[in-house]
Every structure is written in structure tokens, then in C-alpha cells.
Design a protein around this motif. Structure first.
Motif, PDB file in Angstrom:
ATOM      1  N   MET A   1     -20.984 -14.579  -1.758  1.00  0.00           N
ATOM      2  CA  MET A   1     -20.482 -13.803  -2.875  1.00  0.00           C
ATOM      3  C   MET A   1     -19.357 -12.904  -2.396  1.00  0.00           C
ATOM      4  N   SER A   2     -18.265 -12.874  -3.097  1.00  0.00           N
ATOM      5  CA  SER A   2     -17.105 -12.078  -2.729  1.00  0.00           C
ATOM      6  C   SER A   2     -17.271 -10.648  -3.216  1.00  0.00           C
ATOM      7  N   VAL A   3     -16.849  -9.724  -2.388  1.00  0.00           N
ATOM      8  CA  VAL A   3     -16.870  -8.313  -2.760  1.00  0.00           C
ATOM      9  C   VAL A   3     -15.454  -7.751  -2.730  1.00  0.00           C
ATOM     10  N   THR A   4     -14.479  -8.607  -2.962  1.00  0.00           N
ATOM     11  CA  THR A   4     -13.084  -8.214  -2.897  1.00  0.00           C
ATOM     12  C   THR A   4     -12.825  -6.968  -3.727  1.00  0.00           C
ATOM     13  N   GLY A   5     -12.060  -6.073  -3.143  1.00  0.00           N
ATOM     14  CA  GLY A   5     -11.644  -4.888  -3.864  1.00  0.00           C
ATOM     15  C   GLY A   5     -12.573  -3.707  -3.699  1.00  0.00           C
ATOM     16  N   THR A   6     -13.668  -3.846  -2.950  1.00  0.00           N
ATOM     17  CA  THR A   6     -14.577  -2.724  -2.802  1.00  0.00           C
ATOM     18  C   THR A   6     -14.191  -1.902  -1.579  1.00  0.00           C
ATOM     19  N   ALA A   7     -13.112  -1.196  -1.744  1.00  0.00           N
ATOM     20  CA  ALA A   7     -12.621  -0.224  -0.774  1.00  0.00           C
ATOM     21  C   ALA A   7     -11.994   0.877  -1.594  1.00  0.00           C
ATOM     22  N   SER A   8     -11.942   2.067  -1.041  1.00  0.00           N
ATOM     23  CA  SER A   8     -11.318   3.174  -1.758  1.00  0.00           C
ATOM     24  C   SER A   8      -9.809   3.083  -1.629  1.00  0.00           C
ATOM     25  N   ASP A   9      -9.120   3.365  -2.733  1.00  0.00           N
ATOM     26  CA  ASP A   9      -7.669   3.475  -2.688  1.00  0.00           C
ATOM     27  C   ASP A   9      -7.323   4.885  -2.260  1.00  0.00           C
ATOM     28  N   ILE A  10      -6.276   5.012  -1.480  1.00  0.00           N
ATOM     29  CA  ILE A  10      -5.806   6.330  -1.109  1.00  0.00           C
ATOM     30  C   ILE A  10      -4.992   6.842  -2.280  1.00  0.00           C
ATOM     31  N   ALA A  11      -5.548   7.802  -2.996  1.00  0.00           N
ATOM     32  CA  ALA A  11      -4.929   8.281  -4.233  1.00  0.00           C
ATOM     33  C   ALA A  11      -3.933   9.395  -3.993  1.00  0.00           C
ATOM     34  N   SER A  12      -4.102  10.123  -2.906  1.00  0.00           N
ATOM     35  CA  SER A  12      -3.174  11.215  -2.616  1.00  0.00           C
ATOM     36  C   SER A  12      -3.197  11.498  -1.134  1.00  0.00           C
ATOM     37  N   SER A  13      -2.179  12.156  -0.651  1.00  0.00           N
ATOM     38  CA  SER A  13      -2.118  12.439   0.783  1.00  0.00           C
ATOM     39  C   SER A  13      -3.256  13.353   1.230  1.00  0.00           C
ATOM     40  N   GLU A  14      -3.917  14.057   0.296  1.00  0.00           N
ATOM     41  CA  GLU A  14      -5.059  14.884   0.674  1.00  0.00           C
ATOM     42  C   GLU A  14      -6.230  14.031   1.154  1.00  0.00           C
TER      43      GLU A  14
ATOM     44  N   GLU B   1     -17.234   2.823   1.386  1.00  0.00           N
ATOM     45  CA  GLU B   1     -16.640   4.141   1.637  1.00  0.00           C
ATOM     46  C   GLU B   1     -16.016   4.268   3.028  1.00  0.00           C
ATOM     47  N   SER B   2     -16.227   3.289   3.901  1.00  0.00           N
ATOM     48  CA  SER B   2     -15.624   3.332   5.237  1.00  0.00           C
ATOM     49  C   SER B   2     -14.257   2.659   5.276  1.00  0.00           C
ATOM     50  N   LEU B   3     -13.808   2.161   4.125  1.00  0.00           N
ATOM     51  CA  LEU B   3     -12.527   1.458   4.040  1.00  0.00           C
ATOM     52  C   LEU B   3     -11.610   2.176   3.053  1.00  0.00           C
ATOM     53  N   LEU B   4     -10.439   2.570   3.518  1.00  0.00           N
ATOM     54  CA  LEU B   4      -9.440   3.198   2.656  1.00  0.00           C
ATOM     55  C   LEU B   4      -8.221   2.294   2.608  1.00  0.00           C
ATOM     56  N   ARG B   5      -7.862   1.899   1.405  1.00  0.00           N
ATOM     57  CA  ARG B   5      -6.765   0.947   1.215  1.00  0.00           C
ATOM     58  C   ARG B   5      -5.555   1.672   0.635  1.00  0.00           C
ATOM     59  N   PHE B   6      -4.412   1.459   1.269  1.00  0.00           N
ATOM     60  CA  PHE B   6      -3.150   1.911   0.692  1.00  0.00           C
ATOM     61  C   PHE B   6      -2.716   0.814  -0.265  1.00  0.00           C
ATOM     62  N   THR B   7      -2.673   1.106  -1.561  1.00  0.00           N
ATOM     63  CA  THR B   7      -2.198   0.112  -2.510  1.00  0.00           C
ATOM     64  C   THR B   7      -0.695  -0.072  -2.304  1.00  0.00           C
ATOM     65  N   PRO B   8      -0.144  -1.217  -2.686  1.00  0.00           N
ATOM     66  CA  PRO B   8       1.275  -1.471  -2.414  1.00  0.00           C
ATOM     67  C   PRO B   8       2.210  -0.359  -2.879  1.00  0.00           C
TER      68      PRO B   8
ATOM     69  N   GLN C   1       1.500   2.780  -3.387  1.00  0.00           N
ATOM     70  CA  GLN C   1       1.220   4.029  -2.688  1.00  0.00           C
ATOM     71  C   GLN C   1       1.677   3.997  -1.247  1.00  0.00           C
ATOM     72  N   SER C   2       1.698   2.823  -0.619  1.00  0.00           N
ATOM     73  CA  SER C   2       1.984   2.734   0.804  1.00  0.00           C
ATOM     74  C   SER C   2       3.273   3.438   1.175  1.00  0.00           C
ATOM     75  N   VAL C   3       4.362   3.058   0.541  1.00  0.00           N
ATOM     76  CA  VAL C   3       5.651   3.649   0.888  1.00  0.00           C
ATOM     77  C   VAL C   3       5.654   5.132   0.546  1.00  0.00           C
ATOM     78  N   GLU C   4       5.170   5.465  -0.654  1.00  0.00           N
ATOM     79  CA  GLU C   4       5.156   6.859  -1.096  1.00  0.00           C
ATOM     80  C   GLU C   4       4.314   7.741  -0.180  1.00  0.00           C
ATOM     81  N   GLU C   5       3.096   7.313   0.132  1.00  0.00           N
ATOM     82  CA  GLU C   5       2.197   8.107   0.968  1.00  0.00           C
ATOM     83  C   GLU C   5       2.720   8.216   2.398  1.00  0.00           C
TER      84      GLU C   5
END
Length: 139
Positions: free
Chosen positions: A1-14, A54-61, A63-67
Motif C-alpha cells: 500500500m502506498s503512503v505517498t505524500g505523508t510528510a510535512s510540507d515546510i510552510a514557513s521558514s520558522e 512527522e520525521s519527514l519535512l518536504r520542501f514543495t516545489p 516553497q523550495s526556492v522561496e524558503e
């Protein structure tokens, strides 16, 4: 079973791990991957190996450049001479070329090596382990 996408996105530099305002995610491996499919495959592989979401933080495309740009611009004057700022600039350049980033929390060098083994299998081209006193490129 795939669990794709179950990582937190980095929403802000904080939410990005720092030390004294500088990017310093001690206890993490920063992984650079060329495509979103590679990121999704790595997230799946890490979950199957026991890493919780919760141990995985993903920079979304978007956000990557901006962050990363914000982290580079926010670095103190002495950071310009350090290896960490050199890595941040490298991450930023790769992000501008479409790379995605996954920050993986690890407990020691053995777990970092295991994460990098999964990352390599998912076509990662860069993996950096941030330890307490050492920053080590593993890929």
C-alpha cells in the motif's frame, strides 16, 4: 500500500530547523531529488522502513526556492565563510533547476546511512547529514 505524500510540507521558514538563525538541522539528512516522483518514492521507502510522517519535512516545489532564498538572505555576515551557507547556496541553485528536497530526521550515523541507502535507490543526487559538530556529504 502506498503512503505517498505523508510528510510535512515546510510552510514557513520558522518550521525549518535552525541554530542562532542559521540553517542547521542537526540530527537530519537533507536529500536532493530531481523529480517529485523520486520524492514520493523515497517517502514511501522511508515509511516502509519505519520512519513516521512527522520525521519527514518536504520542501514543495514552489516553497523550495522561496524558503532557501530566505535562508540564504537571512544568514549572518559570518555565515558567508561557512560550509553551511555554501551548502544552502548549492541547494538554492539546484532548487532553481527543479530539484525537490526532503529533510529526514535521523537518530545517529547508522540511521543516516540507512536513509541515504533508500535515497540512493530513489535517485537522490545529494544527501547531507547534519551532525552536532560535523556536516557530512553522504551522496
Amino acid at each position: 500500500m502506498s503512503v505517498t505524500g505523508t510528510a510535512s510540507d515546510i510552510a514557513s521558514s520558522e518550521s525549518v530547523p535552525t541554530s542562532f538563525g542559521e540553517f542547521q538541522p542537526v540530527g537530519h539528512v537533507m536529500v536532493g531529488l530531481p523529480t517529485q516522483g523520486n520524492v514520493d518514492a523515497l517517502i514511501d521507502a522511508l515509511h516502509e522502513a519505519g520512519w513516521p510522517p512527522e520525521s519527514l519535512l518536504r520542501f514543495t516545489p514552489g516553497q523550495s526556492v522561496e524558503e532557501l532564498q530566505a535562508l540564504v538572505e537571512g544568514a549572518g555576515p559570518l555565515a558567508g565563510f561557512g560550509y553551511e551557507i555554501t551548502l544552502l547556496r548549492r541547494y538554492l541553485e539546484l532548487a532553481r533547476n527543479g530539484y525537490r528536497w526532503l529533510l529526514v530526521k535521523v537518530d545517529g550515523t547508522d540511521e543516516a546511512a540507512a536513509a541515504v541507502q533508500h535515497a540512493r535507490a530513489c535517485h537522490a543526487t545529494l544527501a547531507v547529514h547534519y551532525r552536532r559538530l560535523v556536516v557530512e556529504e553522504l551522496l
